[in-house]
Design an enzyme around this catalytic site. Structure first.
Site, PDB file in Angstrom:
ATOM      1  N   HIS A 115       0.816  -1.204   0.000  1.00  0.00           N
ATOM      2  CA  HIS A 115       0.000   0.000   0.000  1.00  0.00           C
ATOM      3  C   HIS A 115       0.854   1.261   0.000  1.00  0.00           C
ATOM      4  CE1 HIS A 115      -4.039  -1.856   1.566  1.00  0.00           C
ATOM      5  NE2 HIS A 115      -3.649  -2.342   0.404  1.00  0.00           N
ATOM      6  N   GLU A 167       0.827   3.751   1.936  1.00  0.00           N
ATOM      7  CA  GLU A 167       1.343   4.124   3.250  1.00  0.00           C
ATOM      8  C   GLU A 167       2.661   3.422   3.566  1.00  0.00           C
ATOM      9  OE1 GLU A 167      -3.218   4.302   3.614  1.00  0.00           O
ATOM     10  OE2 GLU A 167      -1.715   3.099   2.564  1.00  0.00           O
ATOM     11  N   CYS A 198      -6.063   1.669   6.007  1.00  0.00           N
ATOM     12  CA  CYS A 198      -6.661   0.407   6.418  1.00  0.00           C
ATOM     13  C   CYS A 198      -6.031  -0.015   7.748  1.00  0.00           C
ATOM     14  CB  CYS A 198      -6.438  -0.657   5.346  1.00  0.00           C
ATOM     15  SG  CYS A 198      -4.720  -1.218   5.192  1.00  0.00           S
ATOM     16  N   CYS A 241      -2.214  -0.869   7.592  1.00  0.00           N
ATOM     17  CA  CYS A 241      -1.370   0.312   7.379  1.00  0.00           C
ATOM     18  C   CYS A 241      -1.374   1.208   8.606  1.00  0.00           C
ATOM     19  CB  CYS A 241      -1.840   1.083   6.150  1.00  0.00           C
ATOM     20  SG  CYS A 241      -1.465   0.250   4.583  1.00  0.00           S
TER      21      CYS A 241
END
Length: 232
Positions: free
Chosen positions: A79, A81, A110, A113
């Site tokens: 991701h 992040e 999420c 993350c």
């Protein structure tokens, strides 16, 4: 010569799109991408498209000077992040200097993350991290709420983007051709509604025991694709 940051080559999809140098708007986010992906409408405007995760960040000294900035997208199984954390870690910042990082994200983090961001910021007393989200990701799901609560507990500022943040994002990360930011319909109304929802999530009265929340957070999150098509 003005101080700034620029592109040295065309980025590959999902690559960090800022490198030190002189600003060159050719590789900034396109205006339509910005409006599509950062739009805070409750429903995707017609014609339909997939809302993806974009994370734009600015690393600043306390005097406001920008040291680094960039934009990440999700890559497969990684991701935005996490890619952001990797980037900041790679800079080997001086532990004796204080820094402020401002992130603009299309979707709030999420749970997985959120946990990684908590681990990243813990022990780095010289870093201040602010996250401004255009939209909240699965805000009705408990484990996603707990991720946001964990960020707040770790002294990470989590807030909803207002017109001010959209304008700054437009100025710093979009190939705007010198045009000022123009609000879309009901931007402020959507922002206020999302902000109220976030405040309810972050309200102490809605928190479960933090230790239990943190343990649940480490269990991971449900697959976004299993919940709805408008995924990160």
């Amino acid at each position: 010569m003005t101080k700034g940051w620029a592109w040295t080559s065309l980025p590959r999809p999902g690559d960090c799109i800022w490198t030190p140098g002189i600003r060159n708007t050719m590789n900034l986010l396109k205006t339509n991408i910005f409006r599509q992906q950062f739009g805070n409408q409750l429903r995707v405007p017609q014609p339909c498209y997939r809302r993806k995760t974009y994370l734009c960040y600015q690393l600043k000294q306390l005097d406001g000077f920008t040291l680094d900035k960039g934009c990440f997208q999700n890559k497969k199984q990684r991701h935005a992040e996490i890619r952001f954390i990797d980037k900041i870690t790679s800079l080997n910042l001086d532990p004796n200097q204080r820094y402020k990082i401002i992130c603009y994200v299309t979707w709030s983090p999420c749970p997985a993350c959120a946990g990684e961001l908590v681990d990243f910021i813990n022990g780095r007393d010289n870093l201040s991290l602010q996250i401004f989200a255009s939209r909240l990701y699965f805000h009705w799901v408990k484990v996603f709420q707990r991720g946001l609560q964990q960020l707040q507990a770790a002294q990470v500022s989590v807030a909803v983007m207002t017109r001010s943040e959209f304008e700054d994002c437009w100025e710093e990360f979009v190939d705007n051709q010198g045009m000022p930011f123009e609000s879309w319909d009901k931007l402020e109304q959507y922002s206020e509604s999302i902000s109220r929802r976030l405040q309810r999530i972050l309200s102490p009265s809605n928190w479960n025991n933090l230790e239990d929340s943190f343990r649940d957070l480490r269990l991971g999150s449900p697959s976004p694709s299993s919940l709805r098509s408008d995924s990160r």
